[in-house]
Design an enzyme around this catalytic site. Structure first.
Site, PDB file in Angstrom:
ATOM      1  CG  HIS A  20      -7.830  -2.205   8.969  1.00  0.00           C
ATOM      2  ND1 HIS A  20      -6.948  -1.416   8.265  1.00  0.00           N
ATOM      3  CD2 HIS A  20      -7.862  -1.687  10.219  1.00  0.00           C
ATOM      4  CE1 HIS A  20      -6.491  -0.447   9.045  1.00  0.00           C
ATOM      5  NE2 HIS A  20      -7.033  -0.596  10.239  1.00  0.00           N
ATOM      6  CG  HIS A  32      -1.965   1.049   1.226  1.00  0.00           C
ATOM      7  ND1 HIS A  32      -3.209   0.874   1.777  1.00  0.00           N
ATOM      8  CD2 HIS A  32      -1.973   2.318   0.740  1.00  0.00           C
ATOM      9  CE1 HIS A  32      -3.924   1.976   1.643  1.00  0.00           C
ATOM     10  NE2 HIS A  32      -3.187   2.880   1.014  1.00  0.00           N
ATOM     11  CD  GLU A  43      -4.491  -2.995   0.674  1.00  0.00           C
ATOM     12  OE1 GLU A  43      -5.092  -4.031   0.996  1.00  0.00           O
ATOM     13  OE2 GLU A  43      -4.035  -2.181   1.506  1.00  0.00           O
TER      14      GLU A  43
END
Length: 239
Positions: A191, A43, A70
């Site tokens: 997450h 990410h 991401e």
């Protein structure tokens, strides 16, 4: 079986804290795959505080499983980065500049037209698209209208309330997953999933195809070792 994609952002954070190349991000990605991970997730953020843009190019050369990038598609540099590397999957996350970590999903109704435009850009280049959403059936229905291939359920709410009442914590995620199935959407999640809450989540979420786990997995690896930790997470997903 739900696939495990290891997010290696925290490895990059550790490397960057001292400069140089220790730990070696590329070698860690290779080792994660060798130890059983079925994907590698990164990410990158505009300040490059962990994953650097060059890391993405370097990883593209060596990742042999699924490569998932991401990030915030409102940043043109991110769009260019993804199109230059053509990962198997891009996950669109509504971060704001300077955000420490992702903390909410897209409002797929409010941003439907924008998301449709962004998703089509990536799909035209043969990239599967997943978008980050909260466990809200209306948001899932809105996601289906954007043309996305998959959604990724934002699981911080589940993880935060798991120990108080896991049945209540997972309930909205079950409803969201059921809606995704009915609408023909693929389903990812991520997450704050960890060794305590992952198995229950995977056992109860219908159609769960992939989880992306970074912070907890890398933290556990400090105690258990990377190879053992990846195997421990895989066992949680072996339904």
């Amino acid at each position: 079986m739900t696939r495990l994609s290891v997010n290696i952002n925290k490895i990059a954070t550790l490397r960057n804290s001292r400069g140089g190349n220790n730990p070696d991000l590329i070698q860690v990605a290779k080792d994660c795959e060798r130890f059983g991970a079925q994907g590698i997730t990164v990410h990158p953020r505009p300040d490059e505080r962990h994953i650097r843009y060059q890391d993405v190019f370097d990883l593209k050369e060596i990742v042999t499983t699924e490569f998932n990038i991401e990030g915030n598609c409102q940043e043109q540099k991110f769009i260019d980065l993804v199109l230059s590397n053509k990962p198997e999957q891009v996950t669109l996350v509504p971060d704001v500049l300077g955000q420490i970590t992702s903390n909410h999903g897209w409002d797929t109704i409010k941003h439907k037209d924008y998301l449709k435009e962004m998703i089509s850009i990536f799909q035209l280049h043969g990239i599967r698209v997943s978008i980050f959403v909260d466990p809200d059936v209306k948001m899932v229905e809105g996601a289906a209208e954007t043309g996305t291939d998959r959604i990724e359920l934002y699981t911080e709410g589940y993880a935060s309330h798991y120990h108080q009442n896991r049945e209540q914590a997972i309930s909205p995620y079950i409803h969201a997953a059921q809606a995704a199935q009915k609408l023909g959407l693929g389903l990812n999640a991520g997450h704050d999933l960890d060794l305590h809450n992952l198995q229950y989540f995977a056992q109860n979420i219908p159609g769960l195809q992939e989880v992306s786990i970074g912070h907890a997995l890398i933290s556990d690896a400090l105690y258990y070792g990377l190879e053992n930790t990846i195997q421990m997470y895989l066992r949680q997903l072996a339904l």
